[in-house]
Design a protein around this motif. Structure first.
Motif, mmCIF file in Angstrom:
data_model
loop_
_atom_site.group_PDB
_atom_site.id
_atom_site.type_symbol
_atom_site.label_atom_id
_atom_site.label_comp_id
_atom_site.label_asym_id
_atom_site.label_seq_id
_atom_site.Cartn_x
_atom_site.Cartn_y
_atom_site.Cartn_z
ATOM 1 N N ALA A 214 34.197 39.699 40.995
ATOM 2 C CA ALA A 214 35.803 40.196 40.538
ATOM 3 C C ALA A 214 37.117 39.625 41.695
ATOM 4 O O ALA A 214 36.846 38.664 42.760
ATOM 5 N N ALA A 215 38.033 39.991 41.047
ATOM 6 C CA ALA A 215 39.185 39.421 42.191
ATOM 7 C C ALA A 215 39.062 39.640 43.356
ATOM 8 O O ALA A 215 39.316 38.827 44.338
ATOM 9 N N MET A 216 38.417 40.536 44.268
ATOM 10 C CA MET A 216 37.936 40.736 45.157
ATOM 11 C C MET A 216 36.730 39.896 45.820
ATOM 12 O O MET A 216 36.304 39.457 44.880
ATOM 13 N N SER A 217 36.415 40.056 47.031
ATOM 14 C CA SER A 217 35.146 38.916 47.759
ATOM 15 C C SER A 217 34.250 39.621 47.620
ATOM 16 O O SER A 217 32.948 39.550 47.758
ATOM 17 N N SER A 218 34.370 41.398 47.498
ATOM 18 C CA SER A 218 33.453 42.438 47.196
ATOM 19 C C SER A 218 33.770 43.205 45.982
ATOM 20 O O SER A 218 34.957 43.051 45.209
ATOM 21 N N THR A 219 33.064 44.173 45.470
ATOM 22 C CA THR A 219 32.704 45.054 44.225
ATOM 23 C C THR A 219 31.995 46.387 45.152
ATOM 24 O O THR A 219 31.457 45.651 45.558
ATOM 25 N N THR A 220 32.212 47.247 44.480
ATOM 26 C CA THR A 220 31.439 48.318 45.300
ATOM 27 C C THR A 220 30.335 49.874 43.276
ATOM 28 O O THR A 220 30.842 48.640 42.758
ATOM 29 N N ILE A 221 29.244 49.391 44.280
ATOM 30 C CA ILE A 221 28.853 49.981 42.922
ATOM 31 C C ILE A 221 28.803 51.755 43.454
ATOM 32 O O ILE A 221 28.211 51.887 44.290
ATOM 33 N N SER B 73 17.454 38.000 28.775
ATOM 34 C CA SER B 73 16.705 37.581 28.546
ATOM 35 C C SER B 73 17.250 35.300 29.996
ATOM 36 O O SER B 73 16.799 34.720 29.685
ATOM 37 N N ILE B 74 18.488 36.459 30.626
ATOM 38 C CA ILE B 74 19.085 35.760 31.456
ATOM 39 C C ILE B 74 19.441 36.110 33.185
ATOM 40 O O ILE B 74 19.217 37.587 33.124
ATOM 41 N N PRO B 75 19.404 35.661 34.046
ATOM 42 C CA PRO B 75 19.906 36.161 35.045
ATOM 43 C C PRO B 75 20.852 36.645 35.068
ATOM 44 O O PRO B 75 22.296 37.250 35.054
ATOM 45 N N TYR B 76 20.883 37.291 36.730
ATOM 46 C CA TYR B 76 22.255 37.743 37.246
ATOM 47 C C TYR B 76 23.055 37.581 38.123
ATOM 48 O O TYR B 76 21.739 36.903 39.265
ATOM 49 N N GLN B 77 24.192 36.603 38.263
ATOM 50 C CA GLN B 77 24.451 35.710 39.430
ATOM 51 C C GLN B 77 25.379 35.831 40.318
ATOM 52 O O GLN B 77 26.578 36.307 39.235
ATOM 53 N N ALA B 78 25.504 36.774 40.753
ATOM 54 C CA ALA B 78 26.850 37.123 41.632
ATOM 55 C C ALA B 78 27.052 36.318 42.650
ATOM 56 O O ALA B 78 26.899 35.544 43.171
ATOM 57 N N LYS B 79 29.134 35.932 42.495
ATOM 58 C CA LYS B 79 30.105 35.738 43.387
ATOM 59 C C LYS B 79 29.890 36.366 44.441
ATOM 60 O O LYS B 79 30.328 35.443 45.515
ATOM 61 N N ILE B 80 30.194 37.279 44.775
ATOM 62 C CA ILE B 80 30.642 38.001 45.432
ATOM 63 C C ILE B 80 29.083 39.320 45.811
ATOM 64 O O ILE B 80 28.505 38.977 45.391
#
Length: 552
Positions: A391-398, A408-415
């Motif tokens: 996301a553009a910010m450092s965090s994002t909310t569900i 078949s591939i991982p989730y990779q979180a930058k935030i």
């Protein structure tokens, strides 16, 4: 220097005769200066070597003999280039005929081979090779594909009939006549730019290939729709794109079929990922009018994905089914802000995605909201084979109930991903799911409002939480905040390399079972309370943590 047969020709016979005449004059010459003899010898030598060796292909006839130019008419419309009659066979510039017959084209410069695709028909040709293939079936050509004056020519009858067209020849007008089964009365090469017409537009095989110059806006007071029918080919100039619902309501429906997919590609040979902007859906996209079925999308993206959905406060859903994304930049699909793929999305193939100056490089780049219900697919051979949560910010909310499917591939979180909101959202993670977390990122539940986490793996398919750097303390771990609800359960999970594996606001009871926590820089479990009755060590495995459990 080595030249192929179509790149050279033996110098014509009259030149050799001229050499012989000059040679006789030199032998009979009894007067004149040495300088004149030197000039004459130089001329003779040069002409001799020109006669013996070769000249570039600009003046060459290629492998065959050009007898005369031929006009070509496709479904009543003349091609804007001439074909050539070579060795008694009509040869046509390959791009002109492929585009007019709505086929897509790939060129391999290493093998000098051509692959043309129209629906389920795939044709393989190679320069200077009479062996061709239609699908898995071999075929022998009378004349091979040739290079003539720098252009690639292919046999018109073979290519046209292989793509389902009929070919006749009018000897009176010296014209090859190609007809297909459709009754199209539009010339190919329809050009689109600006804004869609009021009432909407339909782009079909009739008029293909369609060319988009600059940005094409699908929007208006009457909520117009752009419908792209099965088999249509759409080519984009450098930097061009389709923008849906940006300033006013609008919709885009792509109606490809398995037999006749819709093709979106670059208007150039040898395009690179990011050549054109892509297809963008915005906040005023008409509900239920954002769908892509059976399409091939290539060489798009750059600062955004090949297909990008972005919205403000109003959620937007996009349906993508049975679609191939190939050789795009940044992402095949990018989901920003409050946007998601619909539950009907399925059968995605995303390959060859490259990073751009803005990053990316993954098949799917999404904000946390867009992680819900992503369909599994063929996500191979991208620069990053992960679902990139960014996301553009450092965090994002569900803030609504969300499920991370096993892919078949991982989730990779930058935030850092937060799960909370007035509706008490719960993040459910399917067994076997792998998650990777970058530095200073983590998963935090119920920190600012109510929220929950259900991560229940199995013995055979545990859920993993690990770091990109694979060393202790390289991500923040899983945290439960003061508003965490009863829906906080971890079973058969593997938490590795965090600062604190799991952080709890208090003793939440037996929320962790059959799980492993290892390589925590500080604590395996950190409980912000001294009143702890639950034995979190029982039934779980703790390895190589600085300290397994800490209570305040």
């Amino acid at each position: 220097m080595t030249m192929s047969r179509q790149e050279i020709q033996i110098f014509p016979v009259p030149c050799i005769l001229l050499v012989q005449v000059l040679w006789k004059r030199q032998k009979n010459c009894e007067r004149g200066t040495r300088m004149k003899l030197g000039v004459l010898r130089f001329t003779l030598t040069a002409l001799f070597w020109i006669a013996v060796f070769v000249v570039p292909a600009g003046a060459a006839l290629a492998a065959g003999e050009i007898q005369r130019p031929v006009a070509v008419k496709v479904n009543g419309n003349m091609l804007d280039v001439e074909a050539q009659l070579i060795d008694g066979r009509t040869m046509v510039p390959l791009r002109a005929i492929f585009e007019r017959l709505s086929a897509t084209l790939e060129w391999d410069p290493n093998t000098r081979s051509i692959t043309a695709t129209k629906g389920t028909v795939v044709i393989h040709l190679q320069i200077d090779n009479i062996e061709a293939k239609i699908g898995d079936r071999a075929s022998t050509l009378d004349v091979p594909p040739l290079l003539v004056n720098g252009s690639t020519y292919v046999p018109l009858r073979f290519v046209s009939e292989a793509l389902g067209a009929n070919v006749d020849f009018d000897s009176t007008t010296n014209t090859a006549i190609v007809t297909t089964d459709n009754s199209c009365n539009l010339p190919g090469g329809q050009v689109h730019n600006g804004t869609i017409k009021p009432g909407g537009e339909t782009w079909s095989v009739c008029g293909s290939p369609h060319f988009v110059k600059d940005d094409f806006y699908v929007e208006g007071k009457d909520s117009p729709n752009l419908v792209i029918e099965a088999g249509a080919v759409v080519r984009f100039e450098n930097g061009a794109g389709i923008l849906v619902g940006l300033n006013a309501p609008g919709g885009l429906v792509v109606e490809g079929t398995e037999k006749d997919p819709v093709t979106f590609s670059a208007d150039t040979a040898g395009a690179q990922p990011g050549f054109w902007k892509g297809i963008h859906f915005y906040g005023q996209t008409v509900k239920g009018r954002a769908s892509i079925d059976f399409a091939h999308i290539e060489y798009a993206g750059g600062s955004n994905g090949a297909v990008t959905v972005t919205a403000g406060t109003s959620p937007v859903e996009l349906t993508v089914r049975d679609t191939l994304f190939k050789n795009n930049a940044y992402a095949g699909i990018q989901l920003m802000e409050n946007t998601r793929l619909s539950p009907q999305s399925k059968n995605l193939t995303i390959t060859g995605t490259k990073t751009s100056p803005d990053g990316g490089g993954a098949p799917i780049v999404t904000a946390a909201y867009g992680t819900n219900g992503l369909p599994d697919g063929d996500y191979k051979e991208n620069e990053l084979n992960v679902v990139l949560i960014a996301a553009a910010m450092s965090s994002t909310t569900i803030n609504t109930n969300t499920t991370w499917n096993k892919l078949s591939i991982p989730y990779q979180a930058k935030i850092t991903v937060y799960v909370d909101g007035p509706s008490s959202p719960v993040l459910t993670i399917a067994p076997g799911t792998e998650t990777i977390w970058e530095k200073l990122s983590g998963l935090t539940v119920g920190s600012y409002d109510r929220g929950g986490l259900i991560a229940k793996g199995t013995k055979e398919r545990p859920i993993t939480f690990t770091s990109q750097l694979e060393r202790p303390g390289s991500w923040d771990g899983i945290g439960a905040g003061p508003y965490v609800g009863k829906d906080f359960k971890l079973e058969y999970v593997h938490v590795k390399d965090a600062v604190n594996g799991i952080t709890l606001p208090e003793d939440l009871g037996p929320i962790l079972t059959n799980s492993t926590i290892e390589n925590s820089k500080e604590y395996g479990i950190y409980i912000k309370s001294s009143n702890v009755a639950t034995d979190y060590l029982a039934g779980n495995t703790f390895r190589s943590n600085a300290k397994d459990i800490y209570t305040q």
